[in-house]
Write an enzyme that holds these catalytic residues in place. Structure first.
Site, PDB file in Angstrom:
ATOM      1  N   HIS A 153       0.851  -1.202   0.000  1.00 39.67           N
ATOM      2  CA  HIS A 153       0.000   0.000   0.000  1.00 39.67           C
ATOM      3  C   HIS A 153       0.880   1.242   0.000  1.00 39.67           C
ATOM      4  O   HIS A 153       2.097   1.144   0.153  1.00 39.67           O
ATOM      5  CB  HIS A 153      -0.905   0.006   1.238  1.00 39.67           C
ATOM      6  CG  HIS A 153      -0.160   0.200   2.525  1.00 39.67           C
ATOM      7  ND1 HIS A 153       0.366  -0.844   3.251  1.00 39.67           N
ATOM      8  CD2 HIS A 153       0.204   1.324   3.202  1.00 39.67           C
ATOM      9  CE1 HIS A 153       0.983  -0.372   4.324  1.00 39.67           C
ATOM     10  NE2 HIS A 153       0.916   0.937   4.314  1.00 39.67           N
ATOM     11  N   HIS A 199      -6.286  -1.497   3.847  1.00 33.63           N
ATOM     12  CA  HIS A 199      -6.050  -0.387   2.908  1.00 33.63           C
ATOM     13  C   HIS A 199      -5.134  -0.848   1.782  1.00 33.63           C
ATOM     14  O   HIS A 199      -4.173  -1.581   1.984  1.00 33.63           O
ATOM     15  CB  HIS A 199      -5.504   0.865   3.595  1.00 33.63           C
ATOM     16  CG  HIS A 199      -4.167   0.731   4.274  1.00 33.63           C
ATOM     17  ND1 HIS A 199      -3.673  -0.442   4.778  1.00 33.63           N
ATOM     18  CD2 HIS A 199      -3.214   1.658   4.521  1.00 33.63           C
ATOM     19  CE1 HIS A 199      -2.494  -0.225   5.314  1.00 33.63           C
ATOM     20  NE2 HIS A 199      -2.175   1.035   5.164  1.00 33.63           N
ATOM     21  N   HIS A 214       4.691   7.402   2.526  1.00 30.37           N
ATOM     22  CA  HIS A 214       5.463   6.164   2.569  1.00 30.37           C
ATOM     23  C   HIS A 214       4.906   5.143   1.586  1.00 30.37           C
ATOM     24  O   HIS A 214       3.753   5.209   1.179  1.00 30.37           O
ATOM     25  CB  HIS A 214       5.503   5.566   3.981  1.00 30.37           C
ATOM     26  CG  HIS A 214       4.174   5.065   4.481  1.00 30.37           C
ATOM     27  ND1 HIS A 214       3.301   5.834   5.222  1.00 30.37           N
ATOM     28  CD2 HIS A 214       3.562   3.858   4.344  1.00 30.37           C
ATOM     29  CE1 HIS A 214       2.233   5.116   5.522  1.00 30.37           C
ATOM     30  NE2 HIS A 214       2.353   3.917   4.993  1.00 30.37           N
ATOM     31  N   HIS A 246      -0.459   0.055  14.792  1.00 33.22           N
ATOM     32  CA  HIS A 246      -1.513   1.020  14.472  1.00 33.22           C
ATOM     33  C   HIS A 246      -2.826   0.522  15.081  1.00 33.22           C
ATOM     34  O   HIS A 246      -3.117  -0.674  15.029  1.00 33.22           O
ATOM     35  CB  HIS A 246      -1.743   1.105  12.964  1.00 33.22           C
ATOM     36  CG  HIS A 246      -0.556   1.545  12.167  1.00 33.22           C
ATOM     37  ND1 HIS A 246       0.113   2.724  12.394  1.00 33.22           N
ATOM     38  CD2 HIS A 246       0.073   0.982  11.116  1.00 33.22           C
ATOM     39  CE1 HIS A 246       1.083   2.855  11.508  1.00 33.22           C
ATOM     40  NE2 HIS A 246       1.095   1.806  10.730  1.00 33.22           N
ATOM     41  N   TYR A 255       8.702   2.218  10.502  1.00 33.10           N
ATOM     42  CA  TYR A 255       8.941   3.189   9.435  1.00 33.10           C
ATOM     43  C   TYR A 255      10.383   3.662   9.476  1.00 33.10           C
ATOM     44  O   TYR A 255      10.926   3.910  10.561  1.00 33.10           O
ATOM     45  CB  TYR A 255       8.065   4.429   9.617  1.00 33.10           C
ATOM     46  CG  TYR A 255       6.603   4.226   9.426  1.00 33.10           C
ATOM     47  CD1 TYR A 255       5.990   4.438   8.194  1.00 33.10           C
ATOM     48  CD2 TYR A 255       5.788   3.863  10.503  1.00 33.10           C
ATOM     49  CE1 TYR A 255       4.626   4.283   8.032  1.00 33.10           C
ATOM     50  CE2 TYR A 255       4.420   3.705  10.351  1.00 33.10           C
ATOM     51  CZ  TYR A 255       3.848   3.911   9.115  1.00 33.10           C
ATOM     52  OH  TYR A 255       2.502   3.764   8.960  1.00 33.10           O
ATOM     53  N   GLU A 265       7.630   1.735   4.845  1.00 30.44           N
ATOM     54  CA  GLU A 265       7.042   1.015   5.972  1.00 30.44           C
ATOM     55  C   GLU A 265       7.103  -0.473   5.653  1.00 30.44           C
ATOM     56  O   GLU A 265       6.822  -0.878   4.515  1.00 30.44           O
ATOM     57  CB  GLU A 265       5.579   1.415   6.172  1.00 30.44           C
ATOM     58  CG  GLU A 265       4.905   0.640   7.313  1.00 30.44           C
ATOM     59  CD  GLU A 265       3.406   0.880   7.411  1.00 30.44           C
ATOM     60  OE1 GLU A 265       2.788   1.303   6.411  1.00 30.44           O
ATOM     61  OE2 GLU A 265       2.849   0.624   8.501  1.00 30.44           O
TER      62      GLU A 265
HETATM   63 FE   LIG Z   1       1.225   2.334   5.834  1.00 30.03          FE
END
Ligand SMILES: [Fe+2]
Length: 307
Positions: A153, A199, A214, A246, A255, A265
């Site tokens: 992503h 995502h 990122h 997260h 990261y 990431e």
């Molecule tokens: Fe991400």
């Protein structure tokens, strides 16, 4: 699992400053495989668990950043329908000829409200060295370094993400499992997917167009996130934050910056998203906890540095 005509983000072209340190990072530290070169200034790579020809192209340039992201759609028919839908949405469309990137068929390109160039394509050759399909082993060669399995992503920064979100829903047929709003009800961030991943891409509202925060690559699990931290330390890469968790997407994450200055990431886990699930909504006052569940605080570099 495709739930609509858009399968996934399948190709990203990043700008990098050199091919020595940077390529060493992507191949030997992140663990991607080099697939081919285009002239003197582009190198194509893929993760060991990706079937398609390649998923990342690095282009030599004077500054780091993003050239484009490209989405694979389910069929040639779907591609032509989507081109018309992009034009009907109001974005002029250009054509990138077949063979511009080895293995890829024709691509259509356009610029969305955030200033990012998006492309769509349907035809791409299978990689010569892809995952096995007949009584397959889990991998054909031992994964290297951080053991990145695939490109996963990206988070894009730019203006008018409300329109970008509407575009992804109305034209790409994606859905939006999670959002963050300002106190006056405006969209600050959106996490958007075409599949069961929480995502495929995300947007954050930002005044400057065309920025990338990122590019994310998928790892197996927490142990691999810890392994990635060891590789960051061993190679003196600049850490941004992590290992952490997260609350948004529930991903396990770290990261850092690659040698050209693009933030990377590496990520594992995340919930399973379905389009009929209720949308998760965050207040911007709670964004620290959403991004970094353990500390609940966002560090300034994470919000401010983009390429
Ligand atoms: Fe991400």
């Amino acid at each position: 699992m495709a739930l609509n005509g858009t399968l996934r983000p399948g190709l990203v072209q990043l700008r990098v400053l050199d091919f020595d340190k940077t390529l060493n990072f992507y191949k030997n530290i992140l663990g991607l495989n080099e697939v081919c070169r285009i002239g003197e200034d582009r190198i194509c790579l893929k993760g060991f668990d990706e079937f398609d020809h390649h998923s990342l192209t690095l282009r030599l340039a004077d500054e780091a950043g993003l050239d484009f992201v490209a989405f694979k759609v389910a069929s040639a028919d779907e591609l032509e329908k989507m081109k018309l839908a992009v034009e009907a949405f109001g974005y002029p469309v250009d054509t990138v000829a077949e063979g511009d990137q080895p293995g890829f068929g024709k691509r259509y390109g356009f610029t969305i409200s955030t200033g990012h160039r998006f492309e769509i394509y349907s035809e791409v050759a299978l990689a010569q060295k892809g995952p096995g399909i007949k009584n397959p082993d889990i991998w054909n060669e031992p994964p290297r370094g951080m053991r990145a399995q695939r490109m996963d992503h990206f988070l894009l920064y730019g203006p008018n993400i409300a329109e970008a979100e509407r575009f992804c829903k109305e034209v790409f047929g994606m859905f939006v499992p999670e959002v963050c709003n300002t106190p006056d009800g405006n969209r600050l961030a959106a996490w958007i997917t075409s599949s069961n991943k929480p995502h495929d891409l995300a947007f954050v509202e930002y005044p400057k167009p065309g920025k990338i925060h990122h590019l994310g690559f998928y790892l197996q699990d927490w142990a691999d996130v810890g392994n990635a931290a060891d590789w960051i330390a061993l190679n003196r890469l600049k850490l941004d934050i992590g290992p952490t968790r997260h609350a948004i997407t529930r991903g396990l994450s770290i990261y850092f910056w690659e040698p050209s200055g693009n933030r990377i990431e590496v990520y594992a886990g995340g919930y399973t998203a379905y389009p009929d699930n209720p949308q998760r909504v965050w207040d911007s006052s709670e964004l620290g906890r959403g991004l970094f569940y353990y500390s609940g605080e966002v560090i300034p570099s994470f919000l401010e540095i983009v390429t």
